[in-house]
Design a protein around this motif. Structure first.
Motif, PDB file in Angstrom:
ATOM      1  N   VAL A   1      12.863  11.045   4.608  1.00 27.20           N
ATOM      2  CA  VAL A   1      13.853  10.146   5.216  1.00 27.20           C
ATOM      3  C   VAL A   1      14.946  10.964   5.898  1.00 27.20           C
ATOM      4  O   VAL A   1      15.347  10.682   7.034  1.00 27.20           O
ATOM      5  CB  VAL A   1      14.468   9.222   4.150  1.00 27.20           C
ATOM      6  N   ILE A   2      15.407  12.011   5.217  1.00 30.87           N
ATOM      7  CA  ILE A   2      16.456  12.874   5.777  1.00 30.87           C
ATOM      8  C   ILE A   2      15.949  13.598   7.010  1.00 30.87           C
ATOM      9  O   ILE A   2      16.630  13.679   8.039  1.00 30.87           O
ATOM     10  CB  ILE A   2      16.944  13.874   4.712  1.00 30.87           C
ATOM     11  N   SER A   3      14.734  14.107   6.920  1.00 28.76           N
ATOM     12  CA  SER A   3      14.144  14.825   8.052  1.00 28.76           C
ATOM     13  C   SER A   3      13.984  13.909   9.255  1.00 28.76           C
ATOM     14  O   SER A   3      14.258  14.298  10.399  1.00 28.76           O
ATOM     15  CB  SER A   3      12.790  15.415   7.644  1.00 28.76           C
ATOM     16  N   GLY A   4      13.556  12.689   8.993  1.00 32.58           N
ATOM     17  CA  GLY A   4      13.374  11.739  10.087  1.00 32.58           C
ATOM     18  C   GLY A   4      14.685  11.415  10.782  1.00 32.58           C
ATOM     19  O   GLY A   4      14.742  11.283  12.016  1.00 32.58           O
ATOM     20  N   ALA A   5      15.750  11.296   9.984  1.00 35.40           N
ATOM     21  CA  ALA A   5      17.061  11.015  10.561  1.00 35.40           C
ATOM     22  C   ALA A   5      17.546  12.177  11.421  1.00 35.40           C
ATOM     23  O   ALA A   5      18.154  11.978  12.478  1.00 35.40           O
ATOM     24  CB  ALA A   5      18.068  10.727   9.449  1.00 35.40           C
ATOM     25  N   GLU A   6      17.261  13.397  10.976  1.00 30.50           N
ATOM     26  CA  GLU A   6      17.689  14.590  11.714  1.00 30.50           C
ATOM     27  C   GLU A   6      16.916  14.755  13.011  1.00 30.50           C
ATOM     28  O   GLU A   6      17.438  15.241  14.015  1.00 30.50           O
ATOM     29  CB  GLU A   6      17.529  15.832  10.838  1.00 30.50           C
TER      30      GLU A   6
END
Length: 254
Positions: A24-29
């Motif tokens: 989820v964090i990677s996708g947001a970045e």
């Protein structure tokens, strides 16, 4: 009965799923906006709308000959009576809304779980009665200066929209009495500040008799604020402290 502060199956945080959280964090970045530009372009469009937009409303001309004379007299002294009429309309709208907010609070107190030190129906009805009396007093003041108390002035329109969020919280069947008191606290804080401003404006315009009436209303509003703060404080602290079973009770329970 389940309460809002009880531990439940809230899955809104990413910590609920540690395995998926990094993705989820990677996708947001890695994600990018769907169109070129940044917030500055959006701000520029909003700024253009602000410059082109008409006012949210207007103050109507006096409804009576007496009112017209009063307005002209104030204008000759360099004062804009329409500002005072606008703020009178604001307080009228807010006090009227306050009566309705306490209607909803009374229903919640009749139906929701209570605690030692929570407001009774009589407590809330007492505050509601004051709000209604303030509305009647303001109505009389508006008539005294020839204004139409039924008009939705620009400031009245603004505070009517501000109170909508409080009303939504009180009317929501899922909110408990503590949460409703939190919403009422927002309304009472705004109410006190509104009365302070109206008093300062009336004093500046030489409306001494009205100042006396407004100050009496502010004293009552300050008491409302203190009571709501106290009920909320007891409710929140009480919810955090372990109590014997049955201390929280349904209305009417002994």
């Amino acid at each position: 009965m389940k309460k809002a502060e009880d531990i439940g199956t809230n899955r809104t945080g990413i910590a609920t799923s540690p395995i998926d959280a990094p993705q989820v964090i990677s996708g947001a970045e890695q994600g990018s906006s769907s169109s070129p530009g940044d917030e500055s372009a959006q701000a520029a469009v909003r700024s253009a709308y602000v410059k082109e937009a008409e006012p949210i409303g207007s103050v109507p001309p006096p409804a009576s000959i007496k009112g017209a004379v009063t307005t002209i007299a104030q204008a000759l002294k360099g004062d804009k009576a329409s500002v005072f009429i606008d703020k009178l309309g604001e307080r009228l709208a807010f006090e009227r809304a306050g009566v309705r907010l306490y209607d909803l609070a009374i229903v919640k107190a009749q139906s929701a779980l209570r605690w030692d030190g929570s407001p009774s129906v009589a407590d809330l009805t007492s505050i509601q009665r004051d709000e209604l009396e303030h509305f009647g007093m303001l109505l009389g003041c508006a008539k005294e200066i020839g204004a139409d108390p039924t008009v939705m002035t620009p400031s009245a329109d603004v505070v009517a929209n501000l109170s909508n969020g409080v009303r939504a919280i009180l009317a929501d069947p899922r909110t408990d009495l503590r949460q409703c008191l939190g919403a009422l606290l927002v309304a009472e804080l705004a109410d006190n500040a509104g009365w302070e401003l109206l008093i300062a404006l009336a004093r500046e315009l030489g409306q001494d008799q009205m100042v006396t009436r407004f100050e009496r209303a502010l004293e009552e509003e300050e008491e409302h604020l203190a009571r709501v703060k106290g009920w909320l404080r007891q409710g929140v602290i009480g919810a955090a402290v372990t109590k014997p079973a049955g201390e929280e009770r349904r209305p009417g329970a002994h």
